[in-house]
Design an enzyme around this catalytic site. Structure first.
Site, short mmCIF file in Angstrom:
data_model
loop_
_atom_site.label_atom_id
_atom_site.label_comp_id
_atom_site.label_asym_id
_atom_site.label_seq_id
_atom_site.Cartn_x
_atom_site.Cartn_y
_atom_site.Cartn_z
N ASP A 186 39.18 40.98 37.76
CA ASP A 186 38.65 42.39 38.40
C ASP A 186 38.00 43.22 38.62
O ASP A 186 36.86 43.11 37.85
CB ASP A 186 39.95 43.23 37.59
CG ASP A 186 40.81 44.69 38.15
OD1 ASP A 186 40.36 44.87 39.85
OD2 ASP A 186 41.24 45.60 37.56
N HIS B 53 33.64 39.99 47.01
CA HIS B 53 34.58 38.67 46.50
C HIS B 53 33.71 37.48 46.28
O HIS B 53 34.07 36.86 45.47
CB HIS B 53 35.56 38.64 47.11
CG HIS B 53 36.02 39.17 47.15
ND1 HIS B 53 37.08 39.87 46.38
CD2 HIS B 53 36.80 39.90 48.48
CE1 HIS B 53 38.62 41.50 46.65
NE2 HIS B 53 38.27 40.94 48.37
N LEU C 234 38.78 20.01 30.36
CA LEU C 234 39.21 21.73 30.59
C LEU C 234 40.38 21.56 31.85
O LEU C 234 39.42 20.87 32.59
CB LEU C 234 38.25 22.39 31.17
CG LEU C 234 38.17 24.18 31.21
CD1 LEU C 234 38.27 25.08 29.74
CD2 LEU C 234 36.81 24.96 31.83
C1 6TC Z 1 37.27 36.10 41.43
C2 6TC Z 1 36.54 35.30 42.75
C3 6TC Z 1 37.85 37.03 41.74
C4 6TC Z 1 39.54 34.14 46.96
C5 6TC Z 1 36.89 35.94 43.68
C6 6TC Z 1 38.65 37.58 42.91
C7 6TC Z 1 43.86 31.20 47.26
C8 6TC Z 1 42.24 32.24 45.39
C9 6TC Z 1 43.77 30.19 46.92
C10 6TC Z 1 41.84 31.16 44.71
C11 6TC Z 1 39.51 32.71 46.72
C12 6TC Z 1 39.18 32.04 43.10
C13 6TC Z 1 39.98 34.22 44.58
C14 6TC Z 1 42.41 38.11 45.82
C15 6TC Z 1 38.07 30.97 43.41
C16 6TC Z 1 39.19 33.10 44.09
C17 6TC Z 1 40.14 34.79 45.57
C18 6TC Z 1 41.69 36.69 45.87
C19 6TC Z 1 37.70 36.63 43.35
C20 6TC Z 1 43.35 32.20 47.03
C21 6TC Z 1 42.20 29.93 45.41
C22 6TC Z 1 39.15 32.90 45.74
C23 6TC Z 1 40.64 36.08 45.71
C24 6TC Z 1 42.82 35.83 46.76
C25 6TC Z 1 46.60 35.64 44.92
C26 6TC Z 1 42.44 26.93 43.49
C27 6TC Z 1 40.73 28.03 44.23
C28 6TC Z 1 38.74 37.43 45.26
C29 6TC Z 1 43.63 33.36 47.22
C30 6TC Z 1 45.87 34.78 44.79
C31 6TC Z 1 44.11 34.83 44.67
C32 6TC Z 1 42.32 28.13 43.64
N1 6TC Z 1 40.67 38.58 45.70
N2 6TC Z 1 40.13 37.33 45.54
N3 6TC Z 1 46.79 36.08 46.08
N4 6TC Z 1 43.43 34.32 46.38
O1 6TC Z 1 43.40 36.11 48.13
O2 6TC Z 1 47.50 35.18 44.32
O3 6TC Z 1 42.69 28.41 45.23
S1 6TC Z 1 37.84 31.27 45.04
#
Ligand code: 6TC
Length: 250
Positions: free
Chosen positions: A28, A45, A139
């Protein structure tokens, strides 16, 4: 791996025989980190993905067996659509760059939540990574996507009800393990440690059933500034605690 003096110092203090088996993290603070610097949220992000990579590396190096990562979902859809579009492109970019290292490290990617609710291109990238890494025995990294804990419990109740009404199981045979087994987390052991950065002191509908006896560790640090040092500090603090599992012997 290149470690700073401070990281080496922390690493030496950690008891390698009592490393938490399962660590859960609420990632967060990307938006607030960016605002504080006068940067667009998107920059937050991007920086957040870097922290994610570092965290996976240190967890793997320490010998953590399961890492469960959460970025809460309901909020995402209320964001400006340009930001949502960018967020849904990031996983593809992240996975295409990282999949080789993940495989090399024998890391297994899993998801929990309704991935059907993600855009097609995002869902495909996630599914591909899951399939590519499913035989890996190192892991386990669970990504909670479109996930909510109450929804997860509700879904388990419905699945169990179905089995009772079709006669597959008897009401009297339902126990706590039955409920655990029907959650997304299935037969994975519960988290030992929850890390929540960014100064928020709540669970935000994350793993409510699974965290009955989990130790919590909070930091004011925003996720993009979260690094190996914070992770090691959290584990060290965890090792100083006396876990009682609500008085149950476990
Ligand atoms: C850390 C990094 C925390 C976007 C970035 C938050 C869909 C995420 C498929 C992963 C791209 C993590 C997180 C909201 C790795 C991540 C986000 C969201 C953020 C999502 C994923 C990536 C992200 C978001 C939801 C297997 C790689 C920024 C989309 C899902 C979370 C994995 N904030 N951030 N909506 N996602 O939109 O519940 O796949 S890449």
């Amino acid at each position: 791996m290149n470690l700073t003096t401070r990281e080496k110092e922390l690493l030496q203090k950690i008891d390698s025989k009592r490393v938490p088996y399962h660590v859960a993290i609420i990632m967060d603070g990307n938006g607030r980190w960016a605002r504080k610097r006068g940067l667009p949220r998107i920059a937050g992000h991007r920086a957040g993905v870097n922290s994610l990579k570092e965290t996976i590396r240190i967890a793997d190096q320490l010998g953590v067996k399961i890492l469960t990562l959460y970025t809460f979902s309901t909020e995402n859809w209320k964001r400006p659509s340009r930001e949502v579009k960018f967020l849904m492109k990031l996983p593809e970019e992240y996975l295409s760059k990282e999949i080789d290292e993940l495989c090399e490290k024998n890391i297994c990617i899993k998801s929990m939540g309704e991935i059907a609710g993600l855009p097609d291109h995002t869902r495909k990238a996630v599914e591909e990574a899951i399939i590519k890494t499913e035989e890996n025995t190192g892991l386990i990294v669970n990504f909670a996507l479109n996930y909510g804990s109450r929804g997860e419990i509700l879904r388990a109740v419905k699945k169990i009800s179905r089995l009772v009404s079709d006669g597959s199981i008897k009401e009297d045979d339902i126990n706590e393990d039955t409920i655990s087994a029907f959650l997304y987390s299935g037969r994975q052991p519960d988290p030992d440690l929850l890390i929540r950065p960014s100064g928020e002191l709540r669970l935000s509908n994350f793993l409510l059933w699974q965290m009955a006896y989990t130790e919590f560790w909070f930091t004011e640090t925003y996720w993009p500034d979260f690094n190996k040092e914070h992770f090691l500090e959290a584990v060290l603090d965890y090792q100083k605690r006396n876990r009682r599992y609500g008085g149950l012997t476990k």
